[in-house]
Motif scaffolding. Structure first.
Motif, short mmCIF file in Angstrom:
data_model
loop_
_atom_site.label_atom_id
_atom_site.label_comp_id
_atom_site.label_asym_id
_atom_site.label_seq_id
_atom_site.Cartn_x
_atom_site.Cartn_y
_atom_site.Cartn_z
N VAL A 179 -9.51 27.55 55.27
CA VAL A 179 -9.51 27.75 56.72
C VAL A 179 -10.51 26.84 57.41
O VAL A 179 -10.20 26.22 58.43
CB VAL A 179 -9.84 29.23 57.04
CG1 VAL A 179 -9.92 29.42 58.54
CG2 VAL A 179 -8.79 30.13 56.45
N ASP A 197 -7.72 32.79 65.87
CA ASP A 197 -6.68 33.62 65.26
C ASP A 197 -6.65 33.49 63.75
O ASP A 197 -5.87 34.13 63.07
CB ASP A 197 -5.31 33.30 65.86
CG ASP A 197 -4.89 31.88 65.53
OD1 ASP A 197 -5.81 31.04 65.34
OD2 ASP A 197 -3.69 31.62 65.47
N LYS A 198 -7.51 32.64 63.19
CA LYS A 198 -7.56 32.52 61.73
C LYS A 198 -8.58 33.47 61.11
O LYS A 198 -8.87 33.41 59.92
CB LYS A 198 -7.90 31.09 61.34
CG LYS A 198 -6.74 30.16 61.58
CD LYS A 198 -6.88 28.91 60.79
CE LYS A 198 -5.65 28.06 60.99
NZ LYS A 198 -5.87 26.71 60.51
N LEU A 200 -8.32 36.52 60.49
CA LEU A 200 -7.69 37.38 59.47
C LEU A 200 -7.75 36.73 58.09
O LEU A 200 -8.06 37.38 57.10
CB LEU A 200 -6.23 37.64 59.87
CG LEU A 200 -5.45 38.51 58.89
CD1 LEU A 200 -6.00 39.91 58.88
CD2 LEU A 200 -3.98 38.54 59.27
N LEU A 201 -7.47 35.42 58.07
CA LEU A 201 -7.53 34.69 56.80
C LEU A 201 -8.95 34.70 56.23
O LEU A 201 -9.14 34.85 55.03
CB LEU A 201 -7.12 33.24 57.04
CG LEU A 201 -5.67 32.90 56.82
CD1 LEU A 201 -5.43 31.48 57.24
CD2 LEU A 201 -5.33 33.08 55.37
#
Lengths: 480, 199
Positions: A179, A197-198, A200-201
């Motif tokens: 990421v 929005d990354k 979560l990763l």
């Protein structure tokens, strides 16, 4: 050129570890003491260098892979000091049991090198390599007693589960790298905060990283290896695993969670609460059922690591300091408790059953008193150091607004007090099975006495160590 | 276009060989499947312009490590039936967890976050780009401490392997020449006086 100054203690330790290996190969058979004294010399030199290298700011070198900061320097000093003390215990154990294991000393030094690298790491790569160096040495140390079936089983279990945990950690790290595109911890800290929005990763990666950390700390539900390894390994190896590497695991948690993933504190502090509750509960409850002293101490470790995590839950500098205080005091207490097992061991007995302690007060009043101090301290009875360790951690938890968590922790520590007091009852009120005084060399008696009295002294004057811990973690900004 | 075909070919090969490693019953075949997986990943590395790593993978892993591995597998008398004990009992729960994990992992690590629109395709290197040199530079400058740490890890592995396998005393029954030359007649020959007997 300036970068080299950062790694002088590590380079010295590596030289001494290799030197110990050579000394053991050439002189070890005729003169086992030579290996021991060379290793002690190495430890002392490194300790002196570390004491001179405490920096006033964070210094980062080697293209961002290595760092020297106050918390790292303090932790490294504690680690090397603990390792030095554990060497004396190990020597006495080998002398008593009549076995000579020259490989023990160089492997311990290599493990120490791994811990120092882990503490000073500034990138995910360094964290992983330091951890592997430490773990590999520990697997080998556990397996060194080749003729003991129990040791081999413990080593196998430790190795397989450890490899699995390393895999998990690497998978998590690969997610973080995927990421953010960086291995650098400070860089990671910046990129995490702008992940958008990354996120979560990143949390996905965090979960796997946390699994790796939890395994190293031995907290529930990643604790399966702890009882078997503690029971199966030779006592000095258990003692080694239970002391300095706990500080290294704490450093690993600090580096990864705070230095690297501080931006995800909202997520990880909840996970830590869960891990802490499970560890405190299961560790304290299962310890009651044990008849083997080493196994009981293993479950007590699990519980203690749960308490240690409480300090991290508060996600602020004073909380990290409380955790650091806890883990240091715990290492000192567990060093003494395993030291007492070594004191009682004889040529044909490991003396690791609870019944071996029975009537210790009649056999040796002084060491029963030392043991009493250590056990009261572990139970968290004032005025011993263990009380303050729990007190500071609980204060942080309450300060962070988790009064219910603090109440739960106190409840579990009451459960824990039962099995510590039971050992004291066995020592003072049960009739001794054997009547002779425990045989041991003068140096072991001295080290064990100083160890026990240090726990008492720290309990009477906790300010000094606490101040060191607070100063070390001062640079961490509060979260939010 | 050709690149894409090659990529999918190699990737499919890696996945298929990887699946074979863990499902196949014969350990020798499993080890050979691992060799195939290594070959295919070497191909993938080649496509990433990491020629040195690709060749090192083939030479070191396929050439040395796996051959050694095969030797060990052939020397050991592994009883598959014992290893597979309880397999059927654990399969249902394992499948449930595996499927759950796979679904959740795909949901998180899907093309949504790692598509070409998210991560730009790497720029192809110039024709005179030397992968080996770049690797050497990185290893001995930027990553010198991790490189040294890895070296120490290997050293510890060697120490551990020797300490765990080498027995202090000799187990073989080799003759000792220094004792052999000291042999006396009395050690070997015994003269017994016997009464003569009637046949």
């Amino acid at each position: 050129m300036n970068d080299i100054a950062l790694v002088i203690p590590e380079a010295t330790l590596l030289a001494f570890a290799c030197g110990t290996l050579l000394v053991d190969a050439f002189l070890g058979r005729r003169n086992p003491a030579a290996t021991f004294w060379f290793a002690v010399l190495g430890g002392l030199v490194v300790l002196a260098e570390l004491a001179h290298s405490v920096p006033d700011t964070i210094r980062i070198g080697f293209a961002g892979t290595y760092r020297l900061d106050v918390v790292g320097a303090v932790l490294k000093t504690f680690i090397v000091a603990l390792v030095l003390v554990s060497l004396f215990y190990a020597r006495e154990y080998f002398r008593k049991r009549g076995v000579s294991q020259g490989e023990h000393y160089p492997l311990v030094l290599f493990a120490t090198l791994g811990m120092m690298m882990l503490v000073s790491s500034n990138s995910l790569l360094m964290v992983y390599l330091g951890l592997e160096l430490l773990s590999l040495s520990l697997y080998a140390l556990v397996a060194l007693q080749r003729d003991s079936l129990q040791s081999s089983e413990a080593a196998m279990k430790y190795f397989v589960l450890g490899a699995l945990a390393s895999g998990m950690l690497l998978y998590g790290m690969s997610m973080l790298y995927g990421v953010t595109g960086t291995l650098d911890l400070p860089d990671l800290l910046i990129k995490v905060s702008v992940a958008g929005d990354k996120r979560l990763l990143l949390v996905f990666g965090l979960v796997f990283v946390l699994v790796g950390i939890s395994f190293k700390l031995g907290v529930v539900p990643f604790h399966m290896w702890v009882p078997d390894v503690y029971q199966g390994a030779a006592t000095p190896v258990t003692q080694f695993i239970g002391t300095a590497p706990k500080l290294a695991a704490f450093a690993m948690a600090l580096r990864l969670l705070v230095d690297g993933l501080g931006g995800l504190a909202e997520e990880w502090h909840q996970m830590l609460i869960l891990l802490a509750i499970l560890s405190m509960g299961l560790g304290n409850l299962l310890a009651i059922a044990q008849t083997n002293f080493k196994r009981m101490l293993a479950y007590s470790t699990i519980a203690h690591m749960g308490y240690m995590l409480l300090g991290l839950v508060s996600t602020r500098a004073s909380g990290y300091a409380a955790s650091m205080f806890y883990v240091t005091v715990y290492a000192l207490m567990s060093m003494g408790a395993f030291g007492a097992i070594i004191l009682l061991a004889s040529r044909n007995s490991e003396a690791d059953q609870l019944s071996d302690l029975s009537g210790l007060a009649k056999r040796s009043p002084w060491f029963a008193l030392i043991m009493l101090i250590l056990l009261f301290s572990m139970a968290g009875v004032p005025p011993f150091a263990g009380f303050w360790a729990k007190w500071f951690v609980l204060k942080e938890v309450v300060g962070a607004g988790y009064t219910w968590l603090a109440a739960l922790a106190v409840l579990f520590s009451l459960v824990g007090a039962y099995y510590y007091l039971r050992v004291i009852k066995i020592m003072y009120f049960d009739a001794p099975v054997v009547s002779e005084r425990p045989e041991a060399g003068q140096d072991l008696k001295l080290v064990l006495s100083v160890n026990g009295l240090a726990v008492l002294a720290l309990g009477l004057m906790p300010d000094m160590l606490l101040r060191v811990c607070l100063d070390a973690t001062l640079s961490y900004p509060p979260w939010q | 276009m050709l690149q894409q075909i090659l990529f999918y070919l190699f990737s499919a090969l890696v996945v298929a060989a990887g699946a074979m490693v863990i499902t196949i019953r014969n350990p020798v075949y499993a080890a050979l499947s691992l060799v195939v997986a290594f070959f295919a990943s070497a191909g993938l590395w080649m496509m990433l312009e990491a020629e040195f790593l690709a060749i090192a993978l083939v030479l070191v892993y396929v050439g040395a490590v796996m051959v050694l591995f095969l030797f060990v597998v052939m020397m050991l008398d592994i009883n598959i039936a014992v290893l597979r004990e309880g397999f059927a009992r654990y399969v249902p729960i394992a499948v449930v967890f595996a499927v759950l994990m796979m679904v959740s992992i795909t949901l998180v690590v899907g093309p949504k976050h790692f598509g070409l629109d998210q991560v730009a395709a790497p720029v192809a290197a110039a024709a005179d780009y030397n992968n080996t040199r770049a690797l050497g530079r990185a290893l001995f400058s930027q990553y010198v401490i991790p490189f040294e740490a890895a070296a120490v890890v290997l050293l510890v592995a060697i120490i551990a392997a020797i300490a765990l396998t080498l027995r202090g005393t000799r187990q073989t029954k080799a003759p000792k020449p220094e004792l052999q030359v000291q042999v006396q007649r009395n050690d070997r020959l015994r003269i017994i006086k016997m009464e003569a007997e009637k046949p």
